[in-house]
Scaffold this motif. Structure first.
Motif, short mmCIF file in Angstrom:
data_model
loop_
_atom_site.label_atom_id
_atom_site.label_comp_id
_atom_site.label_asym_id
_atom_site.label_seq_id
_atom_site.Cartn_x
_atom_site.Cartn_y
_atom_site.Cartn_z
N GLU A 9 0.93 -1.29 -0.34
CA GLU A 9 0.15 -0.25 0.26
C GLU A 9 0.64 0.76 0.08
O GLU A 9 1.29 1.05 0.31
N LEU A 23 -3.38 4.81 -13.12
CA LEU A 23 -3.62 3.53 -12.74
C LEU A 23 -3.93 2.85 -14.50
O LEU A 23 -2.97 1.35 -14.58
N ARG A 30 1.32 2.97 -17.77
CA ARG A 30 2.21 1.93 -17.01
C ARG A 30 3.76 2.01 -17.03
O ARG A 30 4.74 1.48 -17.32
N GLN A 80 -11.61 -0.48 -8.63
CA GLN A 80 -10.33 -1.25 -8.40
C GLN A 80 -10.26 -1.27 -10.44
O GLN A 80 -11.39 -1.45 -11.01
N TRP A 94 -5.52 -4.19 -8.07
CA TRP A 94 -5.17 -2.70 -7.93
C TRP A 94 -6.91 -1.77 -7.42
O TRP A 94 -7.57 -1.94 -7.86
N ASP A 95 -5.86 -1.41 -6.29
CA ASP A 95 -7.56 -0.80 -5.51
C ASP A 95 -7.47 0.97 -5.19
O ASP A 95 -6.14 0.98 -4.72
N VAL A 105 -3.63 3.61 -2.33
CA VAL A 105 -2.71 2.63 -3.95
C VAL A 105 -3.04 1.08 -2.91
O VAL A 105 -1.61 1.04 -2.07
N VAL A 107 -2.20 -2.08 -3.86
CA VAL A 107 -2.04 -4.25 -4.84
C VAL A 107 -1.93 -5.07 -3.97
O VAL A 107 -1.33 -5.13 -3.16
N TYR A 134 6.62 -5.03 -7.04
CA TYR A 134 5.45 -4.57 -6.77
C TYR A 134 5.95 -3.11 -6.15
O TYR A 134 4.91 -2.11 -5.55
N LEU A 138 4.51 0.66 -7.43
CA LEU A 138 4.03 1.88 -6.68
C LEU A 138 5.13 3.01 -6.39
O LEU A 138 4.44 3.88 -6.70
#
Length: 150
Positions: A9, A23, A30, A80, A94-95, A105, A107, A134, A138
């Motif tokens: 997060e 995102l 990306r 999401q 992803w939220d 965020v 993941v 990850y 982020l």
């Protein structure tokens, strides 16, 4: 076999809508935020959010590479994005949610791990590698959004 799950997060200074839009941009944003462990990244259909298809190679270690062909969906619960590999159990959720001063965020990366001794080593070492990879993704997303919050 057991499910392996890694959750990370970060808090962003941009509002949730701007963060989600960045995102969901699989074409321009990306590629800018991919760590070196992602190679051969391509958008093969769509490009923004739901219906996007992406492909890439994820180099989890120097010797272990996973080819991913993912389809993006947008689950109905909030902002999401779910990237589901069509060739394995790998899922990346992803939220984006509101947070004080911006957005948060989260993941979550999940997959079905191997069984036996191989599975023991995968459950022991893979989560740390995924956290590192990850986490870098982020961090790069944070930097890109901070540089161009519009």
């Amino acid at each position: 076999m057991s499910e392996i799950s890694v959750v990370l997060e970060r808090t962003f200074v941009a509002p949730p809508d701007a963060t989600f839009d960045a995102l969901a941009d699989y074409t321009i944003m990306r590629p800018k935020v991919l760590p070196e462990q992602f190679t051969g990244y391509q958008v093969t259909a769509g490009g923004t959010g739901e219906g996007t298809h992406i492909t890439y190679d994820l180099h989890a270690t120097k010797k272990r590479t996973r080819h991913v062909e993912a389809v993006v969906t947008e689950p109905p619960a909030g902002q999401q994005l779910l990237e589901s590999d069509t060739k394995s159990t790998l899922r990346v959720l992803w939220d984006v949610a509101a947070a004080p001063g911006g957005s948060r965020v989260t993941v979550q990366v999940t997959w079905q791990g191997a069984g036996g001794v191989k599975g023991f080593f995968e459950r022991t070492f893979a989560p740390g590698g995924i956290r590192r990879i990850y986490g870098e993704k982020l961090d790069k997303l944070q930097q890109q959004i901070a540089a161009d919050p519009a």
